[in-house]
Enzyme design. Structure first.
Site, PDB file in Angstrom:
ATOM      1  N   CYS A 223       0.675  -1.295   0.057  1.00 31.71           N
ATOM      2  CA  CYS A 223      -0.052  -0.375  -0.117  1.00 31.71           C
ATOM      3  C   CYS A 223       1.261   1.231   0.219  1.00 31.71           C
ATOM      4  O   CYS A 223       0.072   2.374  -0.359  1.00 31.71           O
ATOM      5  CB  CYS A 223      -1.204  -0.229   1.148  1.00 31.71           C
TER       6      CYS A 223
ATOM      7  N   ARG B 233      10.638  -9.565   4.041  1.00 35.16           N
ATOM      8  CA  ARG B 233      10.774  -9.281   5.337  1.00 35.16           C
ATOM      9  C   ARG B 233      12.329 -10.140   6.057  1.00 35.16           C
ATOM     10  O   ARG B 233      12.526 -11.363   5.827  1.00 35.16           O
ATOM     11  CB  ARG B 233       9.649  -9.517   6.244  1.00 35.16           C
TER      12      ARG B 233
ATOM     13  N   GLU C  75      13.146 -11.984   8.385  1.00 33.09           N
ATOM     14  CA  GLU C  75      11.462 -12.675   9.962  1.00 33.09           C
ATOM     15  C   GLU C  75      12.581 -13.219  10.834  1.00 33.09           C
ATOM     16  O   GLU C  75      11.909 -13.810  12.101  1.00 33.09           O
ATOM     17  CB  GLU C  75      10.791 -13.538   9.353  1.00 33.09           C
TER      18      GLU C  75
ATOM     19  N   ARG D 104       6.063 -18.695   8.018  1.00 28.70           N
ATOM     20  CA  ARG D 104       6.335 -17.654   7.942  1.00 28.70           C
ATOM     21  C   ARG D 104       8.107 -17.182   7.435  1.00 28.70           C
ATOM     22  O   ARG D 104       8.949 -18.390   7.144  1.00 28.70           O
ATOM     23  CB  ARG D 104       6.527 -16.677   9.442  1.00 28.70           C
TER      24      ARG D 104
ATOM     25  N   GLU E 201      -2.115  -7.349  -1.962  1.00 32.14           N
ATOM     26  CA  GLU E 201      -3.503  -5.941  -1.141  1.00 32.14           C
ATOM     27  C   GLU E 201      -4.302  -5.521  -2.074  1.00 32.14           C
ATOM     28  O   GLU E 201      -3.467  -4.930  -2.689  1.00 32.14           O
ATOM     29  CB  GLU E 201      -2.352  -5.653  -1.111  1.00 32.14           C
TER      30      GLU E 201
ATOM     31  N   ASP F 228      -8.019  -9.201  11.706  1.00 31.68           N
ATOM     32  CA  ASP F 228      -6.855 -10.322  11.518  1.00 31.68           C
ATOM     33  C   ASP F 228      -8.140 -11.597  11.471  1.00 31.68           C
ATOM     34  O   ASP F 228      -9.160 -12.003  12.090  1.00 31.68           O
ATOM     35  CB  ASP F 228      -6.127 -10.400  12.769  1.00 31.68           C
TER      36      ASP F 228
ATOM     37  N   GLU G 271      -2.611 -16.046  11.405  1.00 28.49           N
ATOM     38  CA  GLU G 271      -3.188 -14.822  10.977  1.00 28.49           C
ATOM     39  C   GLU G 271      -3.138 -15.015   9.206  1.00 28.49           C
ATOM     40  O   GLU G 271      -2.059 -15.453   9.131  1.00 28.49           O
ATOM     41  CB  GLU G 271      -2.798 -14.103  11.294  1.00 28.49           C
TER      42      GLU G 271
ATOM     43  N   ASN H  21      -5.325 -10.185   6.959  1.00 32.04           N
ATOM     44  CA  ASN H  21      -6.159  -9.092   7.418  1.00 32.04           C
ATOM     45  C   ASN H  21      -6.840  -7.859   6.126  1.00 32.04           C
ATOM     46  O   ASN H  21      -7.040  -8.180   5.637  1.00 32.04           O
ATOM     47  CB  ASN H  21      -5.245  -8.645   8.862  1.00 32.04           C
TER      48      ASN H  21
ATOM     49  N   CYS I 114      -6.179  -0.734   3.777  1.00 35.11           N
ATOM     50  CA  CYS I 114      -6.185  -1.793   2.479  1.00 35.11           C
ATOM     51  C   CYS I 114      -6.640  -3.435   3.462  1.00 35.11           C
ATOM     52  O   CYS I 114      -6.554  -2.999   4.425  1.00 35.11           O
ATOM     53  CB  CYS I 114      -4.545  -1.811   2.418  1.00 35.11           C
TER      54      CYS I 114
ATOM     55  N   ARG J 236      -0.004 -18.169   3.192  1.00 38.02           N
ATOM     56  CA  ARG J 236      -0.600 -18.728   4.628  1.00 38.02           C
ATOM     57  C   ARG J 236      -1.805 -19.001   4.044  1.00 38.02           C
ATOM     58  O   ARG J 236      -2.323 -19.567   4.665  1.00 38.02           O
ATOM     59  CB  ARG J 236      -1.135 -17.120   5.324  1.00 38.02           C
TER      60      ARG J 236
HETATM   61  P1  ATP Z   1       2.693 -11.459  11.724  1.00 39.72           P
HETATM   62  O1  ATP Z   1       1.588 -10.678  12.973  1.00 39.72           O
HETATM   63  O2  ATP Z   1       2.066 -12.656  11.053  1.00 39.72           O
HETATM   64  O3  ATP Z   1       3.857 -11.340  11.583  1.00 39.72           O
HETATM   65  P2  ATP Z   1       1.640  -8.564  10.173  1.00 39.72           P
HETATM   66  O4  ATP Z   1       1.167  -8.433  11.045  1.00 39.72           O
HETATM   67  O5  ATP Z   1       3.053  -9.197  10.334  1.00 39.72           O
HETATM   68  O6  ATP Z   1       1.684 -10.628  10.266  1.00 39.72           O
HETATM   69  P3  ATP Z   1       0.456  -7.736   7.787  1.00 39.72           P
HETATM   70  O7  ATP Z   1       2.009  -6.488   8.256  1.00 39.72           O
HETATM   71  O8  ATP Z   1      -0.648  -7.020   8.922  1.00 39.72           O
HETATM   72  O9  ATP Z   1       1.286  -8.822   8.639  1.00 39.72           O
HETATM   73  O10 ATP Z   1       0.746  -8.301   6.320  1.00 39.72           O
HETATM   74  C1  ATP Z   1      -0.742  -8.906   5.951  1.00 39.72           C
HETATM   75  C2  ATP Z   1      -0.275 -10.081   5.471  1.00 39.72           C
HETATM   76  O11 ATP Z   1       0.327 -10.741   5.447  1.00 39.72           O
HETATM   77  C3  ATP Z   1      -0.918 -11.434   7.031  1.00 39.72           C
HETATM   78  O12 ATP Z   1      -2.068 -11.441   7.261  1.00 39.72           O
HETATM   79  C4  ATP Z   1       0.058 -12.200   5.921  1.00 39.72           C
HETATM   80  O13 ATP Z   1      -0.749 -12.994   5.089  1.00 39.72           O
HETATM   81  C5  ATP Z   1       1.123 -11.542   5.435  1.00 39.72           C
HETATM   82  N1  ATP Z   1       2.294 -12.271   5.754  1.00 39.72           N
HETATM   83  C6  ATP Z   1       3.152 -11.228   6.516  1.00 39.72           C
HETATM   84  N2  ATP Z   1       4.273 -11.650   6.423  1.00 39.72           N
HETATM   85  C7  ATP Z   1       4.277 -13.157   6.259  1.00 39.72           C
HETATM   86  C8  ATP Z   1       5.201 -13.808   6.211  1.00 39.72           C
HETATM   87  N3  ATP Z   1       6.820 -13.860   7.070  1.00 39.72           N
HETATM   88  N4  ATP Z   1       4.985 -14.869   5.606  1.00 39.72           N
HETATM   89  C9  ATP Z   1       4.180 -14.694   5.093  1.00 39.72           C
HETATM   90  N5  ATP Z   1       3.145 -14.132   4.730  1.00 39.72           N
HETATM   91  C10 ATP Z   1       2.673 -13.367   5.813  1.00 39.72           C
HETATM   92 ZN    ZN Z   2      -1.402  -2.007   4.016  1.00 39.26          ZN
HETATM   93 MG    MG Z   3       5.052  -9.616  11.233  1.00 36.10          MG
END
Ligand code: ATP
Ligand code: ZN
Ligand code: MG
Length: 503
Positions: A304, A334, A336, A345, A353, A416, A434, A437, A462, A469
């Site tokens: 976004c 990311r 992680e 993850r 998005e 979520d 999750e 969202n 967004c 996931r």
């Molecule tokens: P989490 O709490 O699981 O780390 P997040 O709050 O960081 O998620 P957002 O930044 O809101 O996630 O991202 C939106 C969506 O992107 C999540 O609902 C998920 O479907 C996906 N997503 C985020 N991080 C990851 C990841 N490391 N691997 C796979 N999918 C991801």
């Molecule tokens: Zn966004």
């Molecule tokens: Mg996260």
């Protein structure tokens, strides 16, 4: 007085008529104070001395901070000294700037700042003194930001480690557990996926890729296209400029993958590097560092921000609202770190998005429509065991930024979507995943990027549809064997690619 700003103004020459110069500074200072500070409290020129070509003064005030009077003071002084004595203002700085500020609670630990300062606190009252402030720091409001940062850091000390707010909104009926293994382990066993050549990245072979794309098609065809969302294709790198505006740069610097550029494309400049590769068959790391810039951008973290950049500074016509677009081109990256697990993850994931902008009423209605469509997919096509929850970071909730206790006002914030993963344990006690969202953020980003509506308030939001996931949630509940899959999903996924067999 609460606030005290010491200033040194450098003139081009010592004034010929000292008394006249002092009187001039006094008058200009009084005017600036009454214009900027006077209507919000008390402000005074507490001290004044002209020392050769240096004017030293002290501004004090209650309420509004005195640097707000400084810029107009200096500008007027330059104009008037130029006219009456042919002297210019070369620049200004502050050796010391002290303000008093309230805290939400007494600090629990030391608070530090990365610029020269002194900080003392007594209960919920803090005295912050910034030292050696440049003209730029004074023009650019460093004091207001530093004061806000001290308050934020103390607030965070009190909410650290506390759970984020979580309230169940809705849940599907429990479904019969048909599979209890970790789907990534099973996919690895069948050679559907391979852990990638770099951290947290995965290679999806034909079957896994096909299932991921099937999820993508379902989201597009069953949710986004029927609601009138239009596709965009956005670039994969985000500029620091964008991240400064969204707040991501200060919020998540440890979670980005950074982009670097070659310092030159000229093969001759790379000769030493290529020769070293030819001789050693290794990466000449030191030489590489010399030939590559520092980070200039990041690889997409969320999609976004770039969309807000695209619309930045524009006014949207009423007949274009609500804007409903989605991107599935940019792949998210990311860092992680310790949290990585299987396909759930990962450091590189594929996400659709959808982003929406409109009046508060339009977005509230769109949210209902999105929730209905998502519900239909998860209940009737994927037949998932799932639930939704209203989530808010604890500190936001406490500071009253989100009205979570007010059911009517549960509009701005995040929902979520979570799925039960049987391999993690019981339905009641295990941690759910999750898998997507949905947020409405009010005018936070439309303000930050100066996006306006032809008429009235413009909100945005967004939704993050994480395809890895969706896939792991589905496979964790239904298993890898198509016989266990719901018929509506099979109808969309079959025929499956032929698996590769390895000898
Ligand atoms: P989490 O709490 O699981 O780390 P997040 O709050 O960081 O998620 P957002 O930044 O809101 O996630 O991202 C939106 C969506 O992107 C999540 O609902 C998920 O479907 C996906 N997503 C985020 N991080 C990851 C990841 N490391 N691997 C796979 N999918 C991801
Ligand atoms: Zn966004
Ligand atoms: Mg996260």
């Amino acid at each position: 007085m609460e606030h005290r700003l010491e200033v040194e103004i450098q003139l081009s020459d010592p004034p010929a008529d000292l008394a006249a110069a002092e009187a001039l500074v006094r008058r200009v200072a009084d005017e600036a104070i009454s214009k900027t500070l006077g209507n919000r409290g008390v402000g005074t020129l507490a001290e004044l001395a002209v020392d050769g070509s240096l004017v030293r003064l002290v501004l004090e005030s209650d309420g509004a901070r005195p640097h707000q009077a400084l810029l107009s003071l200096v500008r007027r002084l330059g104009e008037e000294l130029g006219r009456s004595q042919k002297i210019g203002v070369r620049g200004f700085r502050s050796p010391r700037y002290r303000v008093t500020l309230p805290l939400e609670a007494p600090p629990k630990a030391e608070v530090t700042l990365p610029i020269p300062h002194r900080l003392s606190t007594e209960g919920t009252r803090a005295v912050l003194e910034l030292l050696d402030l440049s003209e730029e720091a004074l023009r650019d409001n460093y004091m207001d930001r530093a004061a806000a940062l001290v308050q934020e850091k103390v607030r965070r000390q009190h909410y650290e480690g506390k759970e984020q707010y979580w309230a169940l909104l809705s849940e599907s009926r429990p479904r019969e557990v048909r599979f209890q293994k970790d789907p990534t382990e099973e996919m690895l066993a069948r050679s559907w996926v391979k852990s990638g050549p770099t951290k947290g990245k995965w290679y999806l072979g034909p079957t896994a890729a096909h299932l991921l794309r099937t999820m993508e098609r379902i989201a597009r065809e069953e949710v986004l296209l029927p609601l009138g969302f239009q596709e965009v294709v956005q670039p994969h790198h985000d500029s620091f400029d964008i991240l400064l505006k969204t707040g991501h740069l200060e919020g998540l610097p440890g979670e980005f993958y950074y982009v670097a550029e070659p310092t030159t494309r000229d093969p001759a400049a790379w000769e030493r590097f290529t020769d070293l590769v030819k001789i050693t068959r290794q990466v000449p790391e030191e030489e590489l560092r010399r030939m590559v810039s520092g980070p200039t951008a990041i690889s997409c973290y969320a999609q976004c921000p770039t969309t807000y950049w695209w619309l930045g500074g524009r006014t949207l016509a009423t007949d274009s609202l609500p804007v409903k677009i989605f991107d599935r081109a940019a792949v998210s990256n990311r860092y992680e770190s310790g949290g990585r697990h299987g396909l759930e993850r990962v450091d590189e994931f594929h996400r659709i998005e959808p982003v929406y902008l409109g009046t508060p009423e339009q977005l509230t209605q769109l949210r209902t429509e999105l929730l209905d469509r998502y519900t239909r997919v998860f209940d009737r096509i994927l037949e998932l065991d799932w639930r939704t929850a209203w989530v808010t970071p604890f500190y936001m909730q406490q500071s009253g930024k989100v009205g979570v206790d007010d059911a009517v006002d549960r509009v701005k914030g995040t929902i979520d979507f979570e799925a039960y993963l049987p391999y993690r344990g019981s339905r009641a006690d295990s941690e759910w995943l999750e898998f997507q969202n949905l947020s409405i953020v009010g005018d936070k980003y439309t303000k930050a990027f100066a996006i306006k509506a032809q008429k009235g308030e413009l909100w945005s939001g967004c939704s993050g549809i994480g395809l890895e996931r969706w896939l792991t949630a589905f496979l964790a509940q239904k298993g890898l064997d198509p016989d266990g899959w719901p018929s509506a999903f099979r109808a969309r996924a079959e025929p499956l690619p032929k698996d590769l067999h390895f000898l």
